[in-house]
Design a protein around this motif. Structure first.
Motif, PDB file in Angstrom:
ATOM      1  N   LYS A  16       0.798  -1.221   0.000  1.00  0.00           N
ATOM      2  CA  LYS A  16       0.000   0.000   0.000  1.00  0.00           C
ATOM      3  C   LYS A  16       0.836   1.280   0.000  1.00  0.00           C
ATOM      4  O   LYS A  16       0.343   2.354   0.328  1.00  0.00           O
ATOM      5  CB  LYS A  16      -1.024  -0.010   1.140  1.00  0.00           C
ATOM      6  CG  LYS A  16      -1.970  -1.194   1.016  1.00  0.00           C
ATOM      7  CD  LYS A  16      -3.156  -1.088   1.920  1.00  0.00           C
ATOM      8  CE  LYS A  16      -4.031  -2.305   1.705  1.00  0.00           C
ATOM      9  NZ  LYS A  16      -5.414  -2.021   1.733  1.00  0.00           N
ATOM     10  N   GLU A  19      -0.839   3.813  -2.188  1.00  0.00           N
ATOM     11  CA  GLU A  19      -1.960   4.522  -1.561  1.00  0.00           C
ATOM     12  C   GLU A  19      -1.462   5.695  -0.716  1.00  0.00           C
ATOM     13  O   GLU A  19      -2.000   6.797  -0.783  1.00  0.00           O
ATOM     14  CB  GLU A  19      -2.773   3.578  -0.677  1.00  0.00           C
ATOM     15  CG  GLU A  19      -3.571   2.552  -1.429  1.00  0.00           C
ATOM     16  CD  GLU A  19      -4.440   1.711  -0.509  1.00  0.00           C
ATOM     17  OE1 GLU A  19      -4.466   1.948   0.715  1.00  0.00           O
ATOM     18  OE2 GLU A  19      -5.112   0.793  -1.024  1.00  0.00           O
ATOM     19  N   ARG A  44      -6.698   9.211  -1.027  1.00  0.00           N
ATOM     20  CA  ARG A  44      -5.960   8.480  -2.063  1.00  0.00           C
ATOM     21  C   ARG A  44      -6.852   8.293  -3.281  1.00  0.00           C
ATOM     22  O   ARG A  44      -8.080   8.266  -3.173  1.00  0.00           O
ATOM     23  CB  ARG A  44      -5.479   7.142  -1.522  1.00  0.00           C
ATOM     24  CG  ARG A  44      -6.628   6.238  -1.116  1.00  0.00           C
ATOM     25  CD  ARG A  44      -6.123   4.961  -0.481  1.00  0.00           C
ATOM     26  NE  ARG A  44      -7.113   4.316   0.335  1.00  0.00           N
ATOM     27  CZ  ARG A  44      -8.104   3.557  -0.103  1.00  0.00           C
ATOM     28  NH1 ARG A  44      -8.243   3.343  -1.377  1.00  0.00           N
ATOM     29  NH2 ARG A  44      -8.953   3.005   0.734  1.00  0.00           N
ATOM     30  N   SER A  47      -6.444   2.254  -4.933  1.00  0.00           N
ATOM     31  CA  SER A  47      -6.851   1.372  -3.838  1.00  0.00           C
ATOM     32  C   SER A  47      -6.347  -0.037  -4.114  1.00  0.00           C
ATOM     33  O   SER A  47      -6.672  -0.620  -5.146  1.00  0.00           O
ATOM     34  CB  SER A  47      -8.378   1.371  -3.727  1.00  0.00           C
ATOM     35  OG  SER A  47      -8.794   0.509  -2.704  1.00  0.00           O
TER      36      SER A  47
END
Length: 186
Positions: A16, A19, A44, A47
């Protein structure tokens, strides 16, 4: 041809980082320490979604025939003539979410605070400076690549040629292997 973001699904480890980098890039402070203190928090535009044993960084694909542009009743969803990226004009957005409904990739989300559509804008400030979008720059596994379609295809051809000629086995499964395994399990 212009550069775009390509996803090599088999490399994603769901860290992530994309993100976080995206949220920070779209924050007021443009720094992680400042972004986490902002109210409302920066949102963000990518995803990371888990599907079985795999992960996929889902985002706007900036479609050439973008359904979100067609569906938007106010013209808030537009294409930038210079970058060819689809963006949302927040001043025109009325929060009807038609763009969210019609996007086949789930690339448009609803900002729960501002009641406006939020989506990847391709980081125009970064790309104007010759830098890759924030999500690409932050990706430690090269899942996200900022290339022209020709460059991406050449990379894939080279990997196939190495496998065929040198007997090199890919370090990981490829995208088609993933799709086949998911189809068998779902």
């Amino acid at each position: 041809m212009s550069r775009t973001i390509f996803t090599v699904t088999e490399r994603c480890v769901a860290c992530k980082s994309c993100e976080i980098a995206c949220a920070v890039e779209h924050s007021q402070s443009k720094a992680l320490a400042g972004a986490i203190l902002e109210t409302p928090p920066p949102q963000r535009r990518i995803s990371v979604e888990g599907v079985g044993a795999y992960s996929y960084p889902s985002r706007c694909q900036h479609c050439s025939d973008a359904a979100c542009i067609t569906a938007c009743p106010t013209g808030a969803m537009q294409r930038d003539g210079g970058t060819d990226k689809v963006f949302s004009d927040h001043d025109k957005c009325i929060g009807c979410w038609m763009c969210v409904v019609v996007c086949p990739f789930g690339g448009v989300t609803a900002d729960p605070v501002g009641k406006k559509a939020v989506k990847c804008d391709g980081c125009p400030e970064r790309t104007a400076r010759g830098e890759a979008p924030a999500c690409v720059a932050a990706c430690p596994t090269d899942t996200l690549l900022y290339l022209t379609p020709e460059e991406f295809a050449a990379q894939r051809r080279q990997a196939t040629a190495r496998a065929a000629v040198c007997g090199e086995q890919p370090a990981q499964t490829n995208g088609m292997d993933i799709l086949r395994s998911l189809k068998r399990t779902h």
